[in-house]
Design an enzyme around this catalytic site. Structure first.
Site, PDB file in Angstrom:
ATOM      1  N   GLY A  12       0.791  -1.196   0.124  1.00  0.00           N
ATOM      2  CA  GLY A  12       0.047   0.045   0.007  1.00  0.00           C
ATOM      3  C   GLY A  12       0.827   1.101   0.116  1.00  0.00           C
ATOM      4  O   GLY A  12       1.910   1.469  -0.368  1.00  0.00           O
ATOM      5  N   HIS A  59       5.222   1.582  -7.780  1.00  0.00           N
ATOM      6  CA  HIS A  59       4.073   0.546  -8.211  1.00  0.00           C
ATOM      7  C   HIS A  59       3.238   1.053  -9.198  1.00  0.00           C
ATOM      8  O   HIS A  59       2.883  -0.100  -9.966  1.00  0.00           O
ATOM      9  CB  HIS A  59       2.968   0.924  -6.623  1.00  0.00           C
ATOM     10  CG  HIS A  59       3.662   0.675  -5.412  1.00  0.00           C
ATOM     11  ND1 HIS A  59       3.450   1.622  -4.379  1.00  0.00           N
ATOM     12  CD2 HIS A  59       4.344  -0.281  -5.007  1.00  0.00           C
ATOM     13  CE1 HIS A  59       4.139   0.954  -3.629  1.00  0.00           C
ATOM     14  NE2 HIS A  59       4.618  -0.014  -3.605  1.00  0.00           N
ATOM     15  N   ARG A 109       8.166   4.393   2.110  1.00  0.00           N
ATOM     16  CA  ARG A 109       9.051   4.877   3.483  1.00  0.00           C
ATOM     17  C   ARG A 109       9.496   6.475   3.497  1.00  0.00           C
ATOM     18  O   ARG A 109       9.929   6.804   4.594  1.00  0.00           O
ATOM     19  CB  ARG A 109      10.085   4.179   3.795  1.00  0.00           C
ATOM     20  CG  ARG A 109       9.427   2.624   4.490  1.00  0.00           C
ATOM     21  CD  ARG A 109      10.595   1.630   4.701  1.00  0.00           C
ATOM     22  NE  ARG A 109      10.176   0.694   5.583  1.00  0.00           N
ATOM     23  CZ  ARG A 109       9.878  -0.574   4.896  1.00  0.00           C
ATOM     24  NH1 ARG A 109      10.257  -0.776   3.591  1.00  0.00           N
ATOM     25  NH2 ARG A 109       9.765  -1.532   5.666  1.00  0.00           N
TER      26      ARG A 109
END
Lengths: 286, 286
Positions: free
Chosen positions: B29, B35, B185
């Site tokens: 997620g 992504h 992150r």
């Protein structure tokens, strides 16, 4: 019936069956009526039945009978065909294990009892080859012999843990007329041992009688099994256990079911057998 | 776009797509362009694209940032839809791990280096959740970010060892304009750290320059990476390695490819990055 020796060939066959249900009977060959009853169940419940014949080196210990394990592919091929198998998957060791593995499996439950302690690495080897076979063959159902009750328990854990879309169908143990459980290893018994071997099952039936009469002390049942095997065979007992089923924990009178299981070393064969007893009527049977 | 939260629901969706090709992008997620470039590749190459969003507790160490890992499902859902995903699989932890596991995986190769030593159990956790997701979603192709080069290496081993019928497609690292690799992150960096973080990639580009000029001493390259990161960031180096690729063994001038990889601890985020260098022209590139 198709004989398929490569993974690529097996995948192609599976692709052709795309819209059909596929049942799978994993074996190490030297097929006997135990296997055949599984093939019969599979042919009834699925459009196609695949039998694998692969003596899996990974599930044999260094001192075990890998070299001694009986093999006869031509015989197996004919038997599988006569019982209605649609395909036999018969890969070489190199096909299944072409290189050093980078990942291994650890079976962390249900292996500290029964065959676990005397066969370190055995269930890891079984689980590994079954994961591979299930990925290659992709069956909707896999048929396993209840004779290997611990194997069924371990593989049910495997399939659940990894969400493998295959249903496990346990099949009743098939026996000779004198009660000896059918096993490919029986051919390695001497003539004398073959006469003694039915006492494995006889001791388990005796255990069943004791339980039916109300015996709820696992130690008393174990002692009786030990006595019958020691008095009637030349084999050496590996274990005789009474455990809860299917959890394989120490048996208590509150358990719904018990498994009584034995393993006996003869000169060139280690035989196992088991029987499931209904103990407590409290819950639903499993 | 469908949002599916149960394994049963996902299996039903997959069943409906039976004759269609399915691409799969596994994520934790907090989707970013990294992504999304994978989703775009998948939508080009497959009839259907499934994105999983699952922060997998098993791959976090006890002192790692599981609780701190950024989560925002509504945002993710919109992004996935806008990039053409057909379904998002968004299960709860209980759905994925409903009970104590009976089987675990051991990654026995390619984990004694890079992220392996500082993240014990991490790759086991990744491999476990990926086996499960591949069994549930059954994609023909799985898209993985090359930024996690070691993860790609480990999962290629997994898929090969277990004959899982899914092809792994590594996708190039997507970067910010200043070179910082996109990562969920990154939002945990302080403003000052965010300014320093591009020096991970700059140090790798410096390594690339050295190799292009003929440097073949891994130690010299490692020293330069260390120097650049130490002089330009407040982070603490976890590792900086030069290894053969994809084998992750000590680098030699005879290797076809090297991976230069770094991991740096900042206050609330551990960042990784890597670059693949072509060293020897002897063989075919991989």
């Amino acid at each position: 019936m198709k004989v398929i020796t490569t993974i690529e060939g097996m995948r192609a066959y599976r692709e052709e069956q795309q819209d059909r249900s596929v049942g799978f009977v994993p074996t190490m060959g030297y097929l006997h009526e135990g296997h055949m009853s599984m093939v019969e169940s599979s042919t009834k419940e699925n459009d196609r039945t695949v039998v694998s014949i692969f003596v899996n080196p990974l599930q044999f210990g260094p001192d075990e009978d890998f070299d001694n394990y009986p093999r006869n592919f031509e015989r197996d091929r004919k038997i599988a065909e006569s019982y209605g198998a649609d395909a036999v998957f018969y890969p070489s060791t190199e096909e299944m294990y072409p290189r050093k593995r980078t990942i291994s499996l650890n079976v962390i439950d249900r292996t500290d009892v029964l065959c676990g302690p005397s066969r370190p690495g055995h269930f890891e080897g079984v689980a590994t080859v079954i994961v591979k076979l299930l990925q290659i063959i992709q069956p909707g159902r896999m048929y396993l012999g209840q004779k290997d009750a611990q194997q069924v328990a371990v593989l049910e854990g495997l399939v659940a843990d990894f969400n493998i879309p295959t249903e496990i169908i346990p099949c009743p143990t098939v026996r000779e007329e004198d009660g000896l459980a059918k096993s490919s290893r029986n051919v390695n018994l001497t003539e004398q041992e073959r006469k003694e071997a039915p006492f494995l099952y006889k001791s388990l039936k005796q255990a069943e009688k004791m339980a039916e009469k109300g015996e709820r002390d696992p130690e008393a049942i174990k002692a009786e099994i030990t006595k019958m095997i020691q008095e009637n065979t030349s084999g050496t007992i590996d274990y005789r256990e009474v455990l809860s089923y299917p959890y394989l924990k120490p048996a208590t009178p509150e358990d719904e079911k018990w498994i009584c299981a034995v393993a006996v070393y003869f000169q060139h064969a280690r035989l196992i057998d088991n029987i499931i007893l209904t103990i407590s009527q409290k819950g639903e049977s499993i």
